[in-house]
Design a protein around this motif. Structure first.
Motif, PDB file in Angstrom:
ATOM      1  N   ASN A 181       0.831  -1.210   0.000  1.00 52.71           N
ATOM      2  CA  ASN A 181       0.000   0.000   0.000  1.00 52.71           C
ATOM      3  C   ASN A 181       0.860   1.252   0.000  1.00 52.71           C
ATOM      4  O   ASN A 181       0.594   2.199  -0.732  1.00 52.71           O
ATOM      5  CB  ASN A 181      -0.931   0.008   1.213  1.00 52.71           C
ATOM      6  CG  ASN A 181      -2.021  -1.027   1.121  1.00 52.71           C
ATOM      7  OD1 ASN A 181      -2.289  -1.599   0.077  1.00 52.71           O
ATOM      8  ND2 ASN A 181      -2.649  -1.298   2.246  1.00 52.71           N
ATOM      9  N   VAL A 182       1.899   1.264   0.829  1.00 56.80           N
ATOM     10  CA  VAL A 182       2.784   2.434   0.911  1.00 56.80           C
ATOM     11  C   VAL A 182       3.549   2.607  -0.397  1.00 56.80           C
ATOM     12  O   VAL A 182       3.711   3.726  -0.892  1.00 56.80           O
ATOM     13  CB  VAL A 182       3.747   2.301   2.116  1.00 56.80           C
ATOM     14  CG1 VAL A 182       4.812   3.379   2.091  1.00 56.80           C
ATOM     15  CG2 VAL A 182       2.969   2.357   3.423  1.00 56.80           C
ATOM     16  N   ALA A 183       3.999   1.503  -0.988  1.00 56.08           N
ATOM     17  CA  ALA A 183       4.759   1.583  -2.233  1.00 56.08           C
ATOM     18  C   ALA A 183       3.913   2.133  -3.375  1.00 56.08           C
ATOM     19  O   ALA A 183       4.445   2.776  -4.293  1.00 56.08           O
ATOM     20  CB  ALA A 183       5.303   0.204  -2.605  1.00 56.08           C
ATOM     21  N   ASN A 184       2.608   1.907  -3.340  1.00 56.55           N
ATOM     22  CA  ASN A 184       1.721   2.370  -4.413  1.00 56.55           C
ATOM     23  C   ASN A 184       0.959   3.627  -4.026  1.00 56.55           C
ATOM     24  O   ASN A 184      -0.112   3.894  -4.567  1.00 56.55           O
ATOM     25  CB  ASN A 184       0.739   1.256  -4.783  1.00 56.55           C
ATOM     26  CG  ASN A 184       1.429   0.109  -5.459  1.00 56.55           C
ATOM     27  OD1 ASN A 184       2.191   0.297  -6.394  1.00 56.55           O
ATOM     28  ND2 ASN A 184       1.194  -1.089  -4.958  1.00 56.55           N
ATOM     29  N   ALA A 185       1.501   4.406  -3.118  1.00 55.68           N
ATOM     30  CA  ALA A 185       0.812   5.596  -2.617  1.00 55.68           C
ATOM     31  C   ALA A 185       0.610   6.657  -3.692  1.00 55.68           C
ATOM     32  O   ALA A 185      -0.281   7.492  -3.560  1.00 55.68           O
ATOM     33  CB  ALA A 185       1.581   6.198  -1.449  1.00 55.68           C
ATOM     34  N   PRO A 220      -2.172   6.267  -9.496  1.00 51.50           N
ATOM     35  CA  PRO A 220      -3.565   6.702  -9.650  1.00 51.50           C
ATOM     36  C   PRO A 220      -4.527   5.509  -9.652  1.00 51.50           C
ATOM     37  O   PRO A 220      -4.267   4.481 -10.273  1.00 51.50           O
ATOM     38  CB  PRO A 220      -3.586   7.395 -11.016  1.00 51.50           C
ATOM     39  CG  PRO A 220      -2.170   7.744 -11.290  1.00 51.50           C
ATOM     40  CD  PRO A 220      -1.333   6.697 -10.612  1.00 51.50           C
ATOM     41  N   GLY A 221      -5.610   5.653  -8.924  1.00 51.18           N
ATOM     42  CA  GLY A 221      -6.648   4.637  -8.886  1.00 51.18           C
ATOM     43  C   GLY A 221      -6.364   3.465  -7.961  1.00 51.18           C
ATOM     44  O   GLY A 221      -7.178   2.551  -7.874  1.00 51.18           O
ATOM     45  N   PHE A 222      -5.239   3.476  -7.264  1.00 53.09           N
ATOM     46  CA  PHE A 222      -4.900   2.361  -6.369  1.00 53.09           C
ATOM     47  C   PHE A 222      -5.717   2.451  -5.093  1.00 53.09           C
ATOM     48  O   PHE A 222      -5.820   3.509  -4.487  1.00 53.09           O
ATOM     49  CB  PHE A 222      -3.411   2.367  -6.035  1.00 53.09           C
ATOM     50  CG  PHE A 222      -2.984   1.222  -5.163  1.00 53.09           C
ATOM     51  CD1 PHE A 222      -2.751  -0.019  -5.708  1.00 53.09           C
ATOM     52  CD2 PHE A 222      -2.836   1.385  -3.795  1.00 53.09           C
ATOM     53  CE1 PHE A 222      -2.369  -1.085  -4.908  1.00 53.09           C
ATOM     54  CE2 PHE A 222      -2.458   0.339  -2.984  1.00 53.09           C
ATOM     55  CZ  PHE A 222      -2.220  -0.904  -3.547  1.00 53.09           C
ATOM     56  N   ARG A 223      -6.306   1.339  -4.690  1.00 58.17           N
ATOM     57  CA  ARG A 223      -7.054   1.263  -3.436  1.00 58.17           C
ATOM     58  C   ARG A 223      -6.268   0.424  -2.444  1.00 58.17           C
ATOM     59  O   ARG A 223      -5.836  -0.678  -2.776  1.00 58.17           O
ATOM     60  CB  ARG A 223      -8.420   0.599  -3.649  1.00 58.17           C
ATOM     61  CG  ARG A 223      -9.337   1.344  -4.563  1.00 58.17           C
ATOM     62  CD  ARG A 223      -9.867   2.557  -3.874  1.00 58.17           C
ATOM     63  NE  ARG A 223     -10.729   3.281  -4.797  1.00 58.17           N
ATOM     64  CZ  ARG A 223     -11.540   4.216  -4.442  1.00 58.17           C
ATOM     65  NH1 ARG A 223     -11.608   4.574  -3.189  1.00 58.17           N
ATOM     66  NH2 ARG A 223     -12.279   4.835  -5.322  1.00 58.17           N
ATOM     67  N   PRO A 224      -6.066   0.924  -1.234  1.00 53.54           N
ATOM     68  CA  PRO A 224      -5.319   0.148  -0.241  1.00 53.54           C
ATOM     69  C   PRO A 224      -6.084  -1.094   0.175  1.00 53.54           C
ATOM     70  O   PRO A 224      -7.314  -1.122   0.150  1.00 53.54           O
ATOM     71  CB  PRO A 224      -5.167   1.126   0.929  1.00 53.54           C
ATOM     72  CG  PRO A 224      -6.259   2.103   0.749  1.00 53.54           C
ATOM     73  CD  PRO A 224      -6.523   2.194  -0.711  1.00 53.54           C
TER      74      PRO A 224
END
Length: 140
Positions: free
Chosen positions: A29-33, A36-40
């Protein structure tokens, strides 16, 4: 039956594996902070191993929708969805940015820290259980 096949040790091992998997997911989750459009994502507690699994509400208490036991009818409840502090931008506990990314770094780092301390507690309990078994076997 091996000494390491005891139910308490198996339960502690399962809990440590769960914390390891959760830590990997929180790191993702932190790496994909900034994606765009990423949901944790997060892991659900293992069934029956939650912190409150063995705790019961006091006798005569009613448990409200917020999970808090009310032993007196005059107790206030928490209303997180409605009220003066409600935030309409929140989606299941995560803040969604205009890019569609729902990662809140502050929340993720708090979860990671809590997860790390919980893992250390379980690892310590596992080590203490092994030490107690060694003492029992060696008859010190």
């Amino acid at each position: 039956m091996s000494l390491t096949d005891l139910p308490i040790l198996g339960m502690l091992r399962t809990r440590m594996h769960w914390h390891q998997a959760r830590q990997a997911l929180l790191a993702e989750n932190v790496a994909n902070a900034d994606l765009p459009g990423f949901r944790p994502r997060d892991l659900a507690e293992p069934a029956g191993n939650g912190a409150a699994a063995g705790l019961a509400a006091p006798i005569g208490a009613s448990v409200g929708g917020d999970g808090l036991a009310r032993t007196e009818p005059a107790h206030f409840g928490l209303s997180t969805q409605d009220g003066p502090n409600a935030d309409p931008r929140r989606f299941k506990g995560f803040e969604v940015r205009p890019s569609g990314n729902g990662v809140n770094l502050e929340e993720e780092m708090m979860k990671a820290g809590d997860n790390q301390s919980d893992y250390q507690l379980v690892a310590s309990l596992y080590q203490k259980s092994l030490d107690a078994l060694k003492i029992a076997v060696s008859k010190r």
